[in-house]
Design a protein around this motif. Structure first.
Motif, PDB file in Angstrom:
ATOM      1  N   MET A 176       0.844  -1.185   0.000  1.00 59.38           N
ATOM      2  CA  MET A 176       0.000   0.000   0.000  1.00 59.38           C
ATOM      3  C   MET A 176       0.889   1.248   0.000  1.00 59.38           C
ATOM      4  SD  MET A 176      -3.403   0.042   1.884  1.00 59.38           S
ATOM      5  CE  MET A 176      -4.736   0.998   1.400  1.00 59.38           C
ATOM      6  N   GLN A 177       0.709   2.083  -0.980  1.00 53.02           N
ATOM      7  CA  GLN A 177       1.544   3.273  -1.093  1.00 53.02           C
ATOM      8  C   GLN A 177       1.041   4.386  -0.188  1.00 53.02           C
ATOM      9  OE1 GLN A 177       1.273   3.953  -5.301  1.00 53.02           O
ATOM     10  NE2 GLN A 177       3.306   3.121  -5.622  1.00 53.02           N
ATOM     11  N   LYS A 178       1.989   5.140   0.342  1.00 50.37           N
ATOM     12  CA  LYS A 178       1.656   6.305   1.145  1.00 50.37           C
ATOM     13  C   LYS A 178       1.776   7.545   0.261  1.00 50.37           C
ATOM     14  CE  LYS A 178       3.551   4.321   5.384  1.00 50.37           C
ATOM     15  NZ  LYS A 178       4.357   3.227   4.887  1.00 50.37           N
ATOM     16  N   TRP A 179       1.232   8.662   0.729  1.00 49.20           N
ATOM     17  CA  TRP A 179       1.272   9.925  -0.021  1.00 49.20           C
ATOM     18  C   TRP A 179       2.714  10.248  -0.427  1.00 49.20           C
ATOM     19  CZ3 TRP A 179      -2.025  13.053  -2.381  1.00 49.20           C
ATOM     20  CH2 TRP A 179      -1.648  14.363  -2.660  1.00 49.20           C
ATOM     21  N   ALA A 180       3.670  10.084   0.494  1.00 51.49           N
ATOM     22  CA  ALA A 180       5.073  10.407   0.202  1.00 51.49           C
ATOM     23  C   ALA A 180       5.636   9.521  -0.902  1.00 51.49           C
ATOM     24  CB  ALA A 180       5.910  10.278   1.464  1.00 51.49           C
ATOM     25  N   ASP A 181       5.146   8.295  -1.011  1.00 50.64           N
ATOM     26  CA  ASP A 181       5.612   7.386  -2.069  1.00 50.64           C
ATOM     27  C   ASP A 181       5.158   7.863  -3.443  1.00 50.64           C
ATOM     28  OD1 ASP A 181       6.683   5.729  -0.099  1.00 50.64           O
ATOM     29  OD2 ASP A 181       4.888   4.483  -0.008  1.00 50.64           O
ATOM     30  N   CYS A 182       4.068   8.606  -3.487  1.00 55.55           N
ATOM     31  CA  CYS A 182       3.511   9.073  -4.756  1.00 55.55           C
ATOM     32  C   CYS A 182       4.368  10.176  -5.379  1.00 55.55           C
ATOM     33  CB  CYS A 182       2.099   9.623  -4.555  1.00 55.55           C
ATOM     34  SG  CYS A 182       0.895   8.380  -4.051  1.00 55.55           S
ATOM     35  N   ILE A 183       5.048  10.970  -4.559  1.00 55.54           N
ATOM     36  CA  ILE A 183       5.768  12.141  -5.066  1.00 55.54           C
ATOM     37  C   ILE A 183       6.806  11.785  -6.131  1.00 55.54           C
ATOM     38  CG2 ILE A 183       7.253  14.085  -4.422  1.00 55.54           C
ATOM     39  CD1 ILE A 183       5.707  14.099  -1.705  1.00 55.54           C
ATOM     40  N   LEU A 213       7.128   9.024  -7.857  1.00 57.26           N
ATOM     41  CA  LEU A 213       6.479   8.308  -8.955  1.00 57.26           C
ATOM     42  C   LEU A 213       5.764   9.277  -9.894  1.00 57.26           C
ATOM     43  CD1 LEU A 213       4.984   5.310  -6.931  1.00 57.26           C
ATOM     44  CD2 LEU A 213       6.954   5.246  -8.469  1.00 57.26           C
ATOM     45  N   CYS A 214       5.030  10.220  -9.327  1.00 58.46           N
ATOM     46  CA  CYS A 214       4.301  11.202 -10.134  1.00 58.46           C
ATOM     47  C   CYS A 214       5.260  12.188 -10.797  1.00 58.46           C
ATOM     48  CB  CYS A 214       3.266  11.939  -9.288  1.00 58.46           C
ATOM     49  SG  CYS A 214       1.834  10.915  -8.895  1.00 58.46           S
ATOM     50  N   TYR A 234       8.227  11.517 -11.896  1.00 57.46           N
ATOM     51  CA  TYR A 234       8.758  10.820 -13.075  1.00 57.46           C
ATOM     52  C   TYR A 234       7.682  10.689 -14.152  1.00 57.46           C
ATOM     53  CZ  TYR A 234      10.826   7.389 -16.130  1.00 57.46           C
ATOM     54  OH  TYR A 234      11.299   6.741 -17.251  1.00 57.46           O
ATOM     55  N   ARG A 235       6.478  10.312 -13.736  1.00 55.93           N
ATOM     56  CA  ARG A 235       5.380  10.105 -14.684  1.00 55.93           C
ATOM     57  C   ARG A 235       5.115  11.376 -15.497  1.00 55.93           C
ATOM     58  NH1 ARG A 235       2.496   6.165 -17.320  1.00 55.93           N
ATOM     59  NH2 ARG A 235       0.387   6.843 -17.742  1.00 55.93           N
ATOM     60  N   CYS A 236       5.235  12.531 -14.874  1.00 54.45           N
ATOM     61  CA  CYS A 236       4.861  13.800 -15.503  1.00 54.45           C
ATOM     62  C   CYS A 236       6.052  14.603 -16.027  1.00 54.45           C
ATOM     63  CB  CYS A 236       4.068  14.640 -14.503  1.00 54.45           C
ATOM     64  SG  CYS A 236       2.488  13.907 -14.041  1.00 54.45           S
ATOM     65  N   LYS A 237       7.255  14.054 -16.001  1.00 54.59           N
ATOM     66  CA  LYS A 237       8.439  14.855 -16.326  1.00 54.59           C
ATOM     67  C   LYS A 237       8.446  15.388 -17.754  1.00 54.59           C
ATOM     68  CE  LYS A 237      11.728  11.253 -17.645  1.00 54.59           C
ATOM     69  NZ  LYS A 237      13.021  10.666 -17.336  1.00 54.59           N
ATOM     70  N   LEU A 238       7.780  14.712 -18.695  1.00 53.46           N
ATOM     71  CA  LEU A 238       7.757  15.168 -20.082  1.00 53.46           C
ATOM     72  C   LEU A 238       6.472  15.916 -20.444  1.00 53.46           C
ATOM     73  CD1 LEU A 238       9.198  11.962 -21.819  1.00 53.46           C
ATOM     74  CD2 LEU A 238      10.431  14.020 -21.099  1.00 53.46           C
ATOM     75  N   MET A 255      -1.059  12.843  -8.293  1.00 51.59           N
ATOM     76  CA  MET A 255      -1.046  12.655  -6.842  1.00 51.59           C
ATOM     77  C   MET A 255      -2.426  12.251  -6.324  1.00 51.59           C
ATOM     78  SD  MET A 255       2.036  13.091  -5.656  1.00 51.59           S
ATOM     79  CE  MET A 255       1.838  13.456  -3.917  1.00 51.59           C
ATOM     80  N   THR A 256      -3.467  12.869  -6.868  1.00 51.61           N
ATOM     81  CA  THR A 256      -4.832  12.515  -6.478  1.00 51.61           C
ATOM     82  C   THR A 256      -5.125  11.064  -6.850  1.00 51.61           C
ATOM     83  OG1 THR A 256      -5.587  14.784  -6.754  1.00 51.61           O
ATOM     84  CG2 THR A 256      -7.281  13.071  -6.796  1.00 51.61           C
ATOM     85  N   CYS A 257      -4.759  10.704  -8.080  1.00 56.23           N
ATOM     86  CA  CYS A 257      -5.013   9.336  -8.553  1.00 56.23           C
ATOM     87  C   CYS A 257      -4.198   8.319  -7.765  1.00 56.23           C
ATOM     88  CB  CYS A 257      -4.679   9.230 -10.038  1.00 56.23           C
ATOM     89  SG  CYS A 257      -5.747  10.252 -11.064  1.00 56.23           S
ATOM     90  N   CYS A 258      -2.949   8.651  -7.472  1.00 55.56           N
ATOM     91  CA  CYS A 258      -2.091   7.761  -6.696  1.00 55.56           C
ATOM     92  C   CYS A 258      -2.657   7.556  -5.294  1.00 55.56           C
ATOM     93  CB  CYS A 258      -0.684   8.342  -6.636  1.00 55.56           C
ATOM     94  SG  CYS A 258       0.501   7.364  -5.682  1.00 55.56           S
ATOM     95  N   ASP A 259      -3.124   8.640  -4.689  1.00 53.66           N
ATOM     96  CA  ASP A 259      -3.684   8.568  -3.348  1.00 53.66           C
ATOM     97  C   ASP A 259      -4.946   7.714  -3.310  1.00 53.66           C
ATOM     98  OD1 ASP A 259      -3.713   9.343  -0.563  1.00 53.66           O
ATOM     99  OD2 ASP A 259      -5.381  10.678  -1.056  1.00 53.66           O
ATOM    100  N   ARG A 260      -5.821   7.903  -4.284  1.00 56.33           N
ATOM    101  CA  ARG A 260      -7.099   7.165  -4.299  1.00 56.33           C
ATOM    102  C   ARG A 260      -6.934   5.728  -4.768  1.00 56.33           C
ATOM    103  NH1 ARG A 260     -11.087  11.642  -7.085  1.00 56.33           N
ATOM    104  NH2 ARG A 260     -10.782  13.246  -5.507  1.00 56.33           N
ATOM    105  N   CYS A 261      -6.082   5.496  -5.781  1.00 61.40           N
ATOM    106  CA  CYS A 261      -5.970   4.175  -6.399  1.00 61.40           C
ATOM    107  C   CYS A 261      -4.763   3.381  -5.906  1.00 61.40           C
ATOM    108  CB  CYS A 261      -5.887   4.316  -7.917  1.00 61.40           C
ATOM    109  SG  CYS A 261      -7.316   5.146  -8.647  1.00 61.40           S
ATOM    110  N   LYS A 262      -3.866   4.045  -5.161  1.00 59.51           N
ATOM    111  CA  LYS A 262      -2.664   3.404  -4.623  1.00 59.51           C
ATOM    112  C   LYS A 262      -1.800   2.811  -5.732  1.00 59.51           C
ATOM    113  CE  LYS A 262      -4.317   4.190  -0.521  1.00 59.51           C
ATOM    114  NZ  LYS A 262      -4.289   5.588  -0.190  1.00 59.51           N
ATOM    115  N   CYS A 263      -1.695   3.548  -6.856  1.00 59.79           N
ATOM    116  CA  CYS A 263      -0.945   3.037  -7.994  1.00 59.79           C
ATOM    117  C   CYS A 263      -0.577   4.182  -8.934  1.00 59.79           C
ATOM    118  CB  CYS A 263      -1.795   2.007  -8.742  1.00 59.79           C
ATOM    119  SG  CYS A 263      -0.971   1.251 -10.150  1.00 59.79           S
TER     120      CYS A 263
END
Length: 66
Positions: free
Chosen positions: A1-8, A10-11, A13-17, A29-37
């Motif tokens: 289960m990912q925590k809010w800090a784990d999302c930072i 990941l997101c 990198y996901r959004c770098k381009l 961050m919203t999607c990561c928090d709600r979906c844990k992915c």
């Protein structure tokens, strides 16, 4: 289960381009928090996170999660 800090990282990198990086990261961050992915890579692969991630929509009925 990912925590809010784990999302930072990941997101980040996901959004770098993305052309609107801050908007992308905020949605991610919203999607990561709600979906844990966060899908791998900088785009695509959304199905990896399942229906929670792929089916979340904005108020304008557009896909929310990057």
């Amino acid at each position: 289960m990912q925590k809010w800090a784990d999302c930072i990282p990941l997101c980040d990198y996901r959004c770098k381009l993305h052309s609107r990086k801050n908007t992308c990261v905020r949605a991610c961050m919203t999607c990561c928090d709600r979906c844990k992915c966060v899908p791998p890579g900088t785009s695509g692969n959304r199905q990896v996170c399942g229906k929670c991630y792929t089916d979340m929509l904005t108020h304008g009925d557009r896909p929310k999660c990057p």
